[in-house]
Structures are given as C-alpha cells and as structure tokens.
Design a protein around this motif. Structure first.
Motif, PDB file in Angstrom:
ATOM      1  N   GLY A 185       0.875  -1.158  -0.127  1.00 44.55           N
ATOM      2  CA  GLY A 185      -0.092   0.157   0.122  1.00 44.55           C
ATOM      3  C   GLY A 185       0.920   1.280  -0.155  1.00 44.55           C
ATOM      4  O   GLY A 185       0.640   2.290  -0.648  1.00 44.55           O
ATOM      5  N   GLY A 186       1.796   1.086   0.953  1.00 48.00           N
ATOM      6  CA  GLY A 186       2.573   2.335   0.744  1.00 48.00           C
ATOM      7  C   GLY A 186       3.490   2.633  -0.377  1.00 48.00           C
ATOM      8  O   GLY A 186       3.767   3.714  -0.737  1.00 48.00           O
ATOM      9  N   GLU A 203       4.182   6.232  -5.161  1.00 46.55           N
ATOM     10  CA  GLU A 203       4.121   6.035  -6.725  1.00 46.55           C
ATOM     11  C   GLU A 203       3.103   7.214  -7.138  1.00 46.55           C
ATOM     12  O   GLU A 203       3.385   8.147  -7.953  1.00 46.55           O
ATOM     13  N   THR A 204       2.023   7.483  -6.541  1.00 45.65           N
ATOM     14  CA  THR A 204       1.159   8.331  -6.637  1.00 45.65           C
ATOM     15  C   THR A 204       1.648   9.729  -6.335  1.00 45.65           C
ATOM     16  O   THR A 204       1.741  10.736  -7.146  1.00 45.65           O
ATOM     17  N   LEU A 205       2.413   9.793  -5.234  1.00 46.79           N
ATOM     18  CA  LEU A 205       3.017  10.950  -4.926  1.00 46.79           C
ATOM     19  C   LEU A 205       4.234  11.516  -5.959  1.00 46.79           C
ATOM     20  O   LEU A 205       4.195  12.865  -6.360  1.00 46.79           O
ATOM     21  N   HIS A 250       4.123  15.148  -7.994  1.00 46.52           N
ATOM     22  CA  HIS A 250       5.375  15.702  -7.888  1.00 46.52           C
ATOM     23  C   HIS A 250       5.733  16.144  -9.141  1.00 46.52           C
ATOM     24  O   HIS A 250       6.037  17.646  -9.705  1.00 46.52           O
ATOM     25  N   VAL A 251       6.013  15.308  -9.901  1.00 46.68           N
ATOM     26  CA  VAL A 251       6.425  15.428 -11.498  1.00 46.68           C
ATOM     27  C   VAL A 251       5.536  16.297 -12.259  1.00 46.68           C
ATOM     28  O   VAL A 251       5.889  17.180 -12.948  1.00 46.68           O
ATOM     29  N   GLY A 252       4.163  15.982 -11.998  1.00 52.03           N
ATOM     30  CA  GLY A 252       3.090  16.955 -12.646  1.00 52.03           C
ATOM     31  C   GLY A 252       3.004  18.355 -12.244  1.00 52.03           C
ATOM     32  O   GLY A 252       2.659  19.091 -12.954  1.00 52.03           O
ATOM     33  N   ARG A 253       3.282  18.554 -11.018  1.00 49.40           N
ATOM     34  CA  ARG A 253       3.586  20.113 -10.509  1.00 49.40           C
ATOM     35  C   ARG A 253       4.886  20.781 -10.975  1.00 49.40           C
ATOM     36  O   ARG A 253       5.115  21.775 -10.907  1.00 49.40           O
ATOM     37  N   GLY A 254       5.451  20.001 -12.016  1.00 48.60           N
ATOM     38  CA  GLY A 254       6.758  20.788 -12.419  1.00 48.60           C
ATOM     39  C   GLY A 254       8.160  20.319 -11.715  1.00 48.60           C
ATOM     40  O   GLY A 254       9.049  20.919 -11.914  1.00 48.60           O
TER      41      GLY A 254
END
Lengths: 204, 232, 247
Positions: A160-161, A166-168, A172-176
């Motif tokens: 789960g962790g 992976e989502t995080l 983060h990558v999506g935020r630039g």
C-alpha cells in the motif's frame, strides 16, 4: 520535448567514477528537467548509490566530471535519519536538513499521509524499521524542493505504501518537479519513466 | 513559494539544533551523568594512588582536577557526531541550506552545555575533597568554564575526523590530546596562582583568547572533517 | 607557470622528475653527510665545559630543526591538497609524516643521550624536549589517522585537515610549553640558551643542517615514488614500468 540547458534543474557533464581500481561508469552526461522522472538502473554494485551521492553533493572527490545543481534538492539516503529518542513529530519539526519551519498541522497531515496517524507523539524507538522509513518519507509531503533524489525509497515499505509513494511521485512530477530515484522494481506510474543505465547512458 | 525563502535562518536553525541535541540528551540522562560520575571516581583514585596526606593532595589538586576534566571531556567528545552519522542525520545536516559553520557550533555548544558547564558547576565539591583552598575554587570554576569550551571545540575536530571509523575511540585521543595541552597548562596554572594568592586573571585571559581562536577556526576544521567522513 | 602546476599533478611526470632529482641529490647528500660528520666529530675542538659529549649536536640539532620544518612542509602540502584538490600533494603529505616522526624520534633519543653526561639523567622535562615529544605525538597522530581509513583518498583529506589544525596549534603549544617551563623551573639548568657557539663549531653544524634538509628531501622523494607506484598500480604506465620499459 527539447529543452535549453537553462531550464534543467540538474546537469551532469562527463561524470566518471572509479572505486577500488574498477571503473563503475564513465562519460555519463544527462540533464534533469522539470516534469522528469528518472530511474537509475543497474545491478548491485553498479554505482547507483554513489551516483546519487555525487548528484546530491555528498561525494566531493573520487570522481571526475562536473555536476551543476540549479535548485534546492531533497536527498533521501539508505539511512532514515530518524532519531529513536524523538517522536515522529519532533523528528520532522527539528529535522537537521533545515528545510523549512513546519507547523503542527502540516506535520500531522504529512504523517497521516504516510499512514502514521496516531503515532505522532510516540517515541520513535517504539516504531518498526518500516515506520522509520515512513517518517522519513513524510518529508516528501512537506518538502517544497523541486528536485528529489531518492535512494531505494521503496525498501521496507509495504505494498500500500509503495502505491501511495508512486502516486506522490507522479503528483510531484506533474507539479513541475523532478525525481531521480534508484530502485530495482518496475514503477507502475501513470507518467513516462526514463531509465538511466549506468553502463549505457540515458535510455528512452 | 520557493523553498529557499521558507528555510529558517541560520540563527533560528542553530536554536532548533541546540534544542534537538539537548532534548536527545535529556531523554537519556545517564549519558549526562556519566562524565560527572567519571570525574568523581577518578578524583577518588588520586588519594589512593598518591596517599591521603591533605597538604600533598592540595598541592596537586589544580593539576589533578584539570587533568580529570580534560579526560572526561575527551571521553565524551567521540559521541558528538557518532549517532547522527550512524542514522544518516549527518548527511542531511551537510545538505542543509544553512551554513555548516554555525550548525557545527550549535552541536559543540550543546556538548559543552552537557559536559563542560556541568563539570565546572560540580567541580567545587571535588575541589573541597582535595583540599583546594577556598579562593582558588572560584578561579577553578572560571577556568573550567572557559577551558572546557576550548576542549569541546578541539575535541569536535577529532570527533569529526574519526566519526566514520569503526574504531575511532582510541584514535581520537591520539589526535587531539596534543592540542589539549596548552589549555591544561594555562588552566592548571591559573588555579595554582590562585592558591598562591597571585592574580590568576592573566591566565584566564589567555584561555579566553584561545577560546576566541577556537570559535573562529575549529568549526572550519570540524565542517571539513565531517564532509570528509560522510564522503569516505 | 600553470603548465608546471598541471604537470605536478600528473603522477608519471612527478615520478620521473623525482627520479631525476634523486639521481644527483642522493650522492650529494651522502657526500655532504659524510663530510659533515667527519668534520664535526673529528676536526673540531672539544667544548671547554662539555668536553666531547657536545658533539652529538651535529646529529641532534639538525634532526630537531628538520623535524619541525617537516611538519610545515606537510601542512603546506595538506593545504595544497585541500584547496586545489591535487592528488600528488596528498602523496607528498602522506610521505612526510613517517620521515618527520623518525627525525623527531632521533632528536629525542640523541637529546636523551646527550642529557646523561650533561645533566646526569636520561630525561629532563625541559621545555624543548617536551615540545619535541609533543611534536612526535602530532606526527604519530597523522600516521595513525592515515592508517585508520580504508579509503586512502579520504585518509589524505582527513590528514590534511589534521595537519592544518596542527600548524595553527604548534606555535601555541610551543609558547605554552615554554611558559609552563619558566613557571615551574627557575632557569638553573638552562640548555645552550645564551651561550655563543664558536665559528669552528658552527660551520660543520650548518653543513649538517643543510645535509639533513637534503636527506629529508631524498627520503621524501623516495617515499613519494613508492606511494605513487602503489596508488597507480593499475594504470598502464606503471605496468609498463614494471615490465621493464623505459618511459
């Protein structure tokens, strides 16, 4: 998407590393730009950790080449940097990385995100090794550094962790932001993962 | 919302580090008590080794007290950075945006508060046990307050250089004992002068001068040593 | 100038140039030592107070002087290695330490032998002897620190920091030991302090000091050559050298 050298967060030129008379990699050159997720790949002893430490600026000799760091970075190494005598809350609030002064609400939220809700004020020596790693990972939720250098972030983390993390990373990558990580497992993320092979250079 | 703007300033970060180190120590009080206990026990060794004659002990008392203070400081120096090195905090400290010079001073400051300051405060008790004359006790406390700060700073250099080594304990004494000698000379000379009724302030001033020099230069060496140790 | 500096950083070049220097410096040193020793021991007048026992200064004084200078050579090499990250400066610094320790030890032993007929005891806690003893500890500390590290590059950097700390501290240590001595001992058994030395005794002494400096340089260069070979053992030029090619 071609980018000028000015846009990248980290640039590496002609990096060669030799340990104990054996050449681990040579003429490594790449740039890390915003929105990039880079996985460093190679067998044990290939120099993945050494590379990350060079990128972070912890290794300052023993290699040749040049690393340009153009932004604040966050480095998570093998050791969780969690003090057993302090609670998770204190560990984050008084963290030696000196990144920012977080308030209680931010810390509680970050700890809840890594599944440590209710453990904020338990002495850390009562926590397991995996939980120590989670305390360390909570820094990722607090950090504002654009560039993350993560050395084996999934070690001792349950399934789960791993999914949460992976989502995080994708967020983060999506935020630039940009992430450079070493891991032996294949990332299941909804964005492009570039692979850096220490022997062959940057792969598509 | 850049991370640089948010990072706490150096002074504030030092206070955070100081508080962190002190909390860590308070949660394991025996670590604070150990050097003091060591001090008390070695004081008891000297009458056993030299004989109990009070005036003879009084003659040696300045030197004895200073040597013990030096040794207990030496024994604790090794631990300043060791646990932080082992759990990875040290590499995070090196990556912190704040100047390492000041962060290191905070670590050493915490070490001094926990060893030097406490030793200086309890030393009058042991001074009386060794028959040190009353006017000299004040000078002893003052010289220990100043001198142990120098010792902590110099000891930090040894600690930083040996923290990455598995067997650093003995080595650190080899490295830093020579640098402790000037402090020992002037520290015990100050107390001896006070016993003889000669003003001790010149010696205290010299120790204070050494302290200034140590504050200015030792953190540079400690920071360099830490970078080397983390890299090795 | 810069090209010279760059060459200094190149192991094969340094290895070769050190060999060339040694080829003429070593014979000169040996001749100078022989001349100095014979001159000092056989052709100078005995001292009117100490008789023949004073002649040990021809070993003692040069050894002590060069031992102290050696620490500064080591510290300068350490500073160069830290500032310009020159690996060869590391080699020089590392090679200095055992030579300096040996010279300090010689100075201490000869001082002790000299002390027996002069003061009637093997050891006196005199300011100079104590300072030399501390210098020996400083040298041994550097050697011990170097040996304790597995990673020799890190060892070099750590020793460089230590020698620089030592360089700042040596004047303080020397001054405080002087002070300590003057506090505790009235100047009754002062050493050669203000006595003057006759030119006939001085010239061989100066020659001996000069030849000890040369001897130090020879030992340093030989030590450095050995260290370079060890560090570069896996490189092509060392392999060629070992197989007997002339480079």
């Amino acid at each position: 998407m071609p980018q000028g050298p000015g846009d990248s967060l980290l640039a590496v030129y002609d990096l060669c590393l030799e340990r104990g008379g054996r050449e681990l990699f040579r003429d490594l050159a790449f740039e890390v730009s915003p929105g990039q997720l880079l996985q460093v790949d190679g067998p044990n002893g290939a120099g993945k950790t050494s590379l990350l430490r060079i990128l972070a600026g912890l290794s300052r000799y023993g290699f040749s080449g040049r690393v340009e760091r153009r932004t604040p970075l966050l480095y998570l190494g093998h050791h969780p940097a969690v003090k057993a005598l302090l609670t998770p809350r204190e560990n984050l609030a008084w963290h030696v990385a000196g990144e920012a002064a977080y308030n209680d609400g931010q810390i509680e939220e970050a700890l809840a995100r890594v599944g440590l809700y209710g453990y904020e004020d338990v002495p850390s020596h009562a926590l397991s090794a995996g939980q120590h790693r989670r305390v360390n990972l909570a820094r990722l939720y607090l950090s504002h550094c654009p560039l993350w250098l993560l050395d084996e972030p999934f070690t001792a983390i349950d399934k789960g962790g791993v999914a949460e993390l992976e989502t995080l990373l994708v967020e983060h990558v999506g935020r630039g932001g940009a992430v450079v990580l070493t891991s032996h497992q294949v990332l299941r993320v909804a964005c492009r993962v570039q692979v850096l092979s220490l022997t062959e250079g940057l792969l598509a | 919302m850049s991370a640089v703007a948010q990072a706490p300033g150096p002074a504030r970060f030092c206070l955070v580090l100081l508080r962190r180190q002190l909390t860590l120590a308070v949660r394991r009080p025996i670590e604070i008590g150990n050097p003091l206990l060591f001090f008390a026990m070695v004081v008891a060794l000297f009458p056993l080794g030299l004989g109990p004659a009070p005036d003879q002990l009084a003659g040696f008392a300045p030197g004895i007290l200073w040597i013990i203070a030096l040794l207990s400081n030496l024994l604790t120096s090794d631990t300043v950075f060791r646990s932080d090195f082992e759990d990875g905090s040290l590499e995070q400290l090196l990556l912190a945006p704040q100047p390492l010079f000041l962060s290191v001073l905070a670590y050493i400051g915490a070490h001094w508060l926990l060893t030097g300051l406490l030793l200086a405060l309890v030393s009058p008790v042991f001074a009386l046990m060794l028959n040190l004359s009353a006017p000299a006790v004040g000078v002893l406390v003052a010289s220990l307050l100043l001198g142990t700060a120098v010792l902590s700073l110099v000891g930090g250099i040894g600690a930083a250089l040996t923290v990455g080594l598995k067997r650093g304990g003995m080595l650190i004494s080899l490295l830093i004992l020579p640098f402790y000698m000037p402090v020992l000379i002037f520290g015990s000379a100050a107390v001896r002068n006070a016993v003889l009724g000669i003003p001790a302030t010149p010696y205290l001033a010299i120790i204070a001068a050494m302290l200034c020099l140590a504050i200015a230069l030792a953190p540079l060496a400690i920071a360099a040593g830490l970078r080397i140790s983390v890299d090795a | 100038m810069w090209s010279f500096f760059h060459k200094l950083g190149s192991p094969p070049w340094l290895y070769r140039i050190a060999g060339t220097i040694l080829r003429w410096l070593l014979p000169v040193t040996i001749v100078a030592l022989c001349v100095g020793v014979t001159w000092g021991l056989l052709y100078t007048a005995p001292d009117f107070r100490q008789g023949n026992s004073y002649r040990i200064i021809y070993i003692h004084v040069p050894a002590a002087a060069v031992a102290l200078a050696g620490y500064y050579v080591m510290a300068i090499a350490g500073a160069v290695s830290l500032i310009w990250k020159m690996k060869m400066a590391d080699v020089a610094m590392k090679s200095c330490a055992p030579i300096g320790a040996a010279l300090t030890f010689i100075a201490l032993v000869t001082g002790s032998i000299w002390g027996k007929p002069t003061w009637g005891t093997w050891w006196v806690w005199d300011a100079r002897i104590t300072s030399m003893l501390i210098l020996l500890f400083l040298y041994l500390g550097v050697v011990a620190l170097y040996e304790a590290y597995d990673n020799k590059e890190a060892a070099g950097k750590a020793c460089a920091v230590l020698t620089l700390v030592g360089m700042v501290n040596i004047p303080i240590i020397y001054k405080s030991v002087d002070w300590w001595y003057s506090l505790h001992q009235p100047a009754s058994i002062k050493m050669t302090g203000d006595t003057t030395i006759d030119p006939s005794m001085l010239y061989p002494l100066l020659l001996m000091i000069a030849s000890f400096y040369a001897l130090f340089t020879c030992c340093l260069l030989m030590n450095m050559r050995a260290e370079i070979l060890e560090r570069e053992a896996r490189t092509g030029w060392v392999k060629k050298l070992a197989l007997g090619y002339r480079s």
